[in-house]
Design a protein around this motif. Structure first.
Motif, mmCIF file in Angstrom:
data_model
loop_
_atom_site.group_PDB
_atom_site.id
_atom_site.type_symbol
_atom_site.label_atom_id
_atom_site.label_comp_id
_atom_site.label_asym_id
_atom_site.label_seq_id
_atom_site.Cartn_x
_atom_site.Cartn_y
_atom_site.Cartn_z
ATOM 1 N N LYS A 186 21.496 -10.978 39.670
ATOM 2 C CA LYS A 186 20.429 -11.779 39.199
ATOM 3 C C LYS A 186 19.520 -11.169 38.059
ATOM 4 O O LYS A 186 18.509 -11.590 37.767
ATOM 5 N N GLU B 58 19.561 -10.922 34.561
ATOM 6 C CA GLU B 58 19.368 -11.462 33.631
ATOM 7 C C GLU B 58 18.408 -12.660 33.884
ATOM 8 O O GLU B 58 17.533 -12.984 33.113
ATOM 9 N N GLN B 59 18.642 -13.228 34.829
ATOM 10 C CA GLN B 59 17.570 -14.447 35.355
ATOM 11 C C GLN B 59 16.215 -13.921 35.547
ATOM 12 O O GLN B 59 15.337 -14.356 35.115
ATOM 13 N N GLN B 60 16.111 -12.711 36.005
ATOM 14 C CA GLN B 60 14.818 -12.093 36.678
ATOM 15 C C GLN B 60 14.064 -11.459 35.152
ATOM 16 O O GLN B 60 13.006 -11.577 35.098
ATOM 17 N N ARG C 293 12.784 -14.370 33.718
ATOM 18 C CA ARG C 293 11.365 -14.647 34.220
ATOM 19 C C ARG C 293 10.401 -13.870 34.265
ATOM 20 O O ARG C 293 9.093 -14.148 33.734
#
Length: 274
Positions: free
Chosen positions: A185, A187-189, A192
């Motif tokens: 996760k 890159e997603q985080q 964020r």
């Protein structure tokens, strides 16, 4: 001409130099950003450390470290909070960009990691007013799960950002590639974190295969398996354009080499593989 975008965490040359010597060596390589450790500051005194920073117009990309909040009894938890407030004052004296928090693991005798994580959030909440008043952001550094029991029970960027969201202004994250490169996760985080301006620091080194010591065998950038450029792109896309801070613990290799060699290699690898 300064090496733009490069900071040296002074742990990288802690076996070769004290703080004064490390700064002099960095300046010879046109490195004008550093991140000292509290023991290095205490060894020469806070006022002298602050003088060195000010006289040389250094950027202090972070002070290492605060944290270590969980404890088995209230007195020990209170002592940790008091020590973190001192660390905030030291960071302010150095005009540091942030105080890095290695939050702590399980209290002695405990198997309750959920409670340990609650103590972390409570501890950060207890010092946050002091940090806000001092103008020092608190950077939670999630550590690799191998450290969950003894060093940091916050192990993913997602977990760290959940604490940030709970506590609000003044808390962000230090993204150390050694600890988070494996996270599906990631890159997603990072995105964020960028959306809420939570990225406070970006630490670099490499993960060696095989690694001979989970704490003291970090690799020089380019010697391992971390996709440093991809992580850097993600962090910069998220809006963080501060220095990349080289932080290498290497008892069997880089700590045994001359400091000049270590620093020149850091500059070369920063330019070529980061």
């Amino acid at each position: 001409m300064a090496v733009d975008g490069l900071s040296i965490n002074l742990a990288t040359v802690r076996e070769q130099y004290n703080m004064q010597q490390a700064v002099e060596a960095c300046l010879k390589h046109d490195i004008v950003a550093i991140a000292p450790w509290r023991d290095q500051i205490h060894a020469i005194g806070l006022s002298e450390a602050a003088r060195i920073v000010a006289d040389n117009k250094l950027q202090v990309t972070g002070l290492c470290r605060g944290g270590m909040f969980p404890a088995a009894d209230p007195a020990a938890r209170a002592a940790a909070i008091d020590d973190n407030k001192k660390a905030i004052d030291e960071a302010a004296a150095l005009n540091a960009d942030c105080l890095v928090l290695v939050v702590g693991g399980l209290p002695a005798g405990s198997r309750d990691i959920r409670h340990a994580r609650e103590m972390v959030a409570d501890g950060i909440a207890a010092i946050l007013p002091h940090a806000r008043a001092a103008g020092i952001p608190l950077a939670i550094e999630p550590l690799h799960p191998m450290y969950a029991a003894d060093r940091a029970c916050v192990n993913t960027l997602e977990q760290a950002l959940d604490v940030c969201d709970l506590l609000g202004v003044g808390v962000g994250v230090a993204i150390d590639v050694y600890h988070v490169w494996w996270d599906p996760k990631l890159e997603q985080q990072i995105a964020r974190a960028g959306a809420s301006n939570r990225v406070l620091a970006h630490h670099i080194c490499d993960w060696l295969v095989p690694t001979t010591d989970l704490l003291l065998d970090r690799g020089m950038m380019g010697d391992g398996v971390i996709d440093l450029k991809r992580i850097r792109r993600s962090i910069e896309t998220a809006g963080y354009h501060g220095p990349q801070e080289v932080e290498i613990f290497s008892a069997g290799n880089w700590w045994k080499r001359p400091g000049e060699t270590v620093l020149s290699t850091c500059v070369d690898r920063f330019r070529s593989v980061c």
